[in-house]
Design a protein around this motif. Structure first.
Motif, PDB file in Angstrom:
ATOM      1  N   PRO A  37      -6.039  10.259   4.652  1.00  0.00           N
ATOM      2  CA  PRO A  37      -7.269  10.107   3.863  1.00  0.00           C
ATOM      3  C   PRO A  37      -8.337   9.312   4.600  1.00  0.00           C
ATOM      4  CG  PRO A  37      -5.316   9.504   2.588  1.00  0.00           C
ATOM      5  CD  PRO A  37      -4.886   9.625   4.011  1.00  0.00           C
ATOM      6  N   GLN A  39     -10.109   7.110   3.380  1.00  0.00           N
ATOM      7  CA  GLN A  39     -10.199   5.755   2.844  1.00  0.00           C
ATOM      8  C   GLN A  39      -9.281   4.749   3.539  1.00  0.00           C
ATOM      9  OE1 GLN A  39      -9.610   8.494   1.056  1.00  0.00           O
ATOM     10  NE2 GLN A  39     -11.525   8.794  -0.085  1.00  0.00           N
ATOM     11  N   ASN A  78      -0.704   5.436   5.148  1.00  0.00           N
ATOM     12  CA  ASN A  78      -1.653   4.379   4.835  1.00  0.00           C
ATOM     13  C   ASN A  78      -1.432   3.250   5.829  1.00  0.00           C
ATOM     14  OD1 ASN A  78      -3.676   2.983   3.415  1.00  0.00           O
ATOM     15  ND2 ASN A  78      -2.125   1.804   2.323  1.00  0.00           N
ATOM     16  N   GLY A 110      -0.016  15.499  -6.683  1.00  0.00           N
ATOM     17  CA  GLY A 110      -0.024  14.052  -6.513  1.00  0.00           C
ATOM     18  C   GLY A 110       1.313  13.385  -6.775  1.00  0.00           C
ATOM     19  N   THR A 313      -4.323  14.780  -3.705  1.00  0.00           N
ATOM     20  CA  THR A 313      -4.293  13.591  -4.550  1.00  0.00           C
ATOM     21  C   THR A 313      -3.140  12.704  -4.114  1.00  0.00           C
ATOM     22  OG1 THR A 313      -5.194  14.816  -6.435  1.00  0.00           O
ATOM     23  CG2 THR A 313      -4.060  12.753  -6.916  1.00  0.00           C
ATOM     24  N   ILE A 315      -3.424   9.188  -4.879  1.00  0.00           N
ATOM     25  CA  ILE A 315      -3.656   7.933  -5.615  1.00  0.00           C
ATOM     26  C   ILE A 315      -2.341   7.462  -6.220  1.00  0.00           C
ATOM     27  CG2 ILE A 315      -4.835   6.890  -7.581  1.00  0.00           C
ATOM     28  CD1 ILE A 315      -7.113   8.849  -7.142  1.00  0.00           C
ATOM     29  N   GLY A 316      -2.031   6.194  -6.025  1.00  0.00           N
ATOM     30  CA  GLY A 316      -0.817   5.625  -6.578  1.00  0.00           C
ATOM     31  C   GLY A 316       0.379   5.710  -5.644  1.00  0.00           C
ATOM     32  N   TRP A 317       0.215   6.380  -4.485  1.00  0.00           N
ATOM     33  CA  TRP A 317       1.335   6.463  -3.541  1.00  0.00           C
ATOM     34  C   TRP A 317       1.520   5.143  -2.789  1.00  0.00           C
ATOM     35  CZ3 TRP A 317       1.904  11.857  -0.794  1.00  0.00           C
ATOM     36  CH2 TRP A 317       1.923  12.855  -1.764  1.00  0.00           C
TER      37      TRP A 317
END
Length: 318
Positions: A37, A39, A78, A110, A313, A315-317
């Motif tokens: 990602p 981000q 990440n 996700g 998606t 998010i939350g991983w």
């Protein structure tokens, strides 16, 4: 023309899987898309590309395949900067400690399947070089990746076995709407490692493929007839030939197409006293046709896969 080549390619994939020996279908691996990602903390575009390459290498080194396009299942990462220090050297250097967390999951829904973490250290003249130095220390053959990849693959197999009937149903619906390319693409993503689901989907794919070439034959033959009726000369013959050459030898109306081609050839010979240098495709058997399509049109199918963009998606991983 590209669409036809794509369908031939996808069907050839299904045939190739069916010919693979052994219950494990080793020639048909689970495939993952490497995705990082935007981000992620501190990543430049170059660093992001390098990290995605590392993820692909990890996948390949640990018994899975890398998807040529955006697949449902992804391996992602990440990066967290744990420490930033200045070394007591001359000249002083930047020293980074990064926390790298890897994940495998269903990027479309996700859902995280598997994860692992490691710590990386890097030193450089500036922050960017220190960061890049740390990422270079990712060892793609690290033993901990084996369990990480294995768990992710097991979850993916579980997904296909659970969703198999739904996937086949969706493919049939797409085929009923003449979206044969989408239907075959959906079925072709079922890996051979999901043997039960693959065995159930293979005959459906064969049926849809036959529906496609029969439908395509009618369309191309009609185009050829329109071209010829509009100009019964060398120009019209050439235009008709462009349509006829796209007809599969395995299509139901192939014999009719051949007869029409012979009719054009006879007319050209009678009017212009020379032969029409055109021949319909002929294969000795169906497997030969599929192998030829697979060899010649692989790049077109890969381009199609790359053109399919998915918004993942995660998010939350982490």
């Amino acid at each position: 023309m590209k669409k036809i080549f794509l369908i031939l390619f996808l069907f050839a994939i299904m045939i190739a899987k069916a010919q693979t020996s052994g219950a494990s279908q080793a020639g048909s691996q689970i495939e993952l898309t490497a995705y990082v990602p935007e981000q992620v903390e501190g990543l430049t575009e170059i660093a992001r590309n390098n990290l995605e390459n590392k993820l692909s290498q990890i996948v390949l080194a640990n018994g899975a395949g890398v998807s040529s396009g955006d697949s449902r299942f992804i391996i992602t990462a990440n990066v967290v900067v744990l420490t930033k220090d200045i070394t007591p050297t001359a000249p002083p250097m930047q020293a980074y400690t990064l926390g790298l967390n890897l994940y495998i999951g269903d990027g479309m829904e996700g859902i995280k399947f598997s994860s692992c973490s490691l710590t990386l250290k890097g030193v450089g003249e500036n922050e960017t070089k220190a960061y890049m130095s740390a990422l270079k220390n990712i060892k793609v053959n690290d033993p901990q990746y084996q369990a990480f990849i294995s768990k992710g693959k097991s979850k993916i197999i579980e997904y296909y076995n659970l969703k198999c009937d739904l996937i086949i149903k969706e493919a049939k619906v797409l085929a009923s709407q003449n979206q044969f390319d989408s239907a075959l693409f959906k079925l072709s993503t079922i890996p051979g490692e999901c043997k039960a689901c693959y065995d159930k989907s293979a005959p459906v794919a064969k049926t849809i493929y036959k529906q496609f070439i029969d439908n395509e034959c009618k369309i191309r033959l009609a185009e050829a007839k329109n071209s010829w009726n509009g100009s019964q000369n060398e120009y019209g013959a050439s235009s008709a030939g462009e349509s006829l050459i796209q007809i599969s030898p395995n299509a139901s109306c192939y014999k009719e197409a051949q007869e029409f081609s012979n009719k054009i050839a006879a007319k050209i010979l009678a009017d212009e006293k020379r032969e029409w240098n055109f021949r319909m495709k002929v294969y000795q058997d169906e497997v030969a046709a599929e192998k030829a399509a697979l060899k010649a049109e692989r790049d077109i199918a890969v381009a199609y896969a790359k053109s399919t963009s998915i918004n993942y998606t995660v998010i939350g991983w982490w």
